[in-house]
Design a protein around this motif. Sequence first.
Motif, short mmCIF file in Angstrom:
data_model
loop_
_atom_site.label_atom_id
_atom_site.label_comp_id
_atom_site.label_asym_id
_atom_site.label_seq_id
_atom_site.Cartn_x
_atom_site.Cartn_y
_atom_site.Cartn_z
N GLU A 147 5.93 -6.64 -0.96
CA GLU A 147 5.91 -6.13 0.42
C GLU A 147 7.16 -5.32 0.71
O GLU A 147 7.10 -4.28 1.39
N ASP A 148 8.31 -5.78 0.22
CA ASP A 148 9.54 -4.99 0.30
C ASP A 148 9.31 -3.59 -0.26
O ASP A 148 9.65 -2.58 0.37
N LEU A 151 7.07 -1.42 2.06
CA LEU A 151 7.59 -1.02 3.37
C LEU A 151 8.83 -0.14 3.28
O LEU A 151 9.02 0.75 4.11
N LEU A 187 5.83 -0.85 13.05
CA LEU A 187 4.85 -0.97 11.98
C LEU A 187 3.45 -0.84 12.54
O LEU A 187 3.11 -1.49 13.54
N ASP A 198 5.15 -8.44 11.24
CA ASP A 198 5.55 -9.04 9.97
C ASP A 198 6.77 -9.90 10.23
O ASP A 198 7.85 -9.39 10.54
N LEU A 201 10.06 -9.08 8.40
CA LEU A 201 10.61 -7.73 8.47
C LEU A 201 12.14 -7.72 8.58
O LEU A 201 12.81 -6.97 7.85
#
Length: 274
Positions: A147-148, A151, A187, A198, A201
């Motif tokens: 996910e890092d 994004l 987002l 998220d 985040l």
Amino acid sequence: MPEEDPIKTAKEGVSVVAEIIKAAGDDPSVKEAAGNLGKTAVTLTKTINNALLPLAAINFAFDKARKYFSSQFQQDLTDKAKNIPEEHIVQPKASVAGPTLQGLAFTHDEANLKEMFLNLLATSMDGRKADIAHPAFVEIIKQLDSEDARLVQGTLKSEAPIPIVEIHTELKNGKGQEIQLRHLLNLKITSTGQPVEDSKLAAMVDNWIRLGLVKVEYDKFLTEPSHYSWVESRPEYKRLCDSLNNDERKVEYTRGIIYRTELGKRFAAAVGVN
């Protein structure tokens, strides 16, 4: 420099194809790719076979890694590097290739991380830009989760600063502020424009900062008010207002910016974030 002997090249190409087919077992996609090698592909395949597969073999102790490196890796990397002109294909530095292959052994089933590792390998094989494929970038990818990796690309692609906010409550008795939510970005679902929350985040942004990919500043902001018009419609902001606004305190936010560093810019170029 005299041209390479075409018979010698052909023999070497056949030898490489045989080795790939041997490594791939009965995988039809690899056999098909091996059977359609042109001059550039021969050079590319020789580089993969001679420089990378032996390093990849170190990771064959892992069952999933063994399956990936023996069946799919050669085709994946060929797809990434197929547009490198034959004369610019170089053997990647072991300081980049070795750790990258190790990273792939553990993350080849996570698409976002796999893409970064493969693109970094392809960059290290392109003599026109191999110098930007720094060994430190392997460690950066290893310290991102999937996910890092997804994004952070939005920030790394942007040449301009991106608006970011910190939500806090302002105490009406003049006793200061209490931070409620850090590093809020707008987002959204790309197809619908609907906001996405998220809970990780803020921690992810802190991780990007720690890795040196981005900077966040709350003493600077974008002067055009429309850049922050999204904040009060965010579900996080609305929820905090509903639960915390009272006679003693009021929910407010501090405008800021997030932007890529020079290291982040170079990292983005090396891992194919365009």
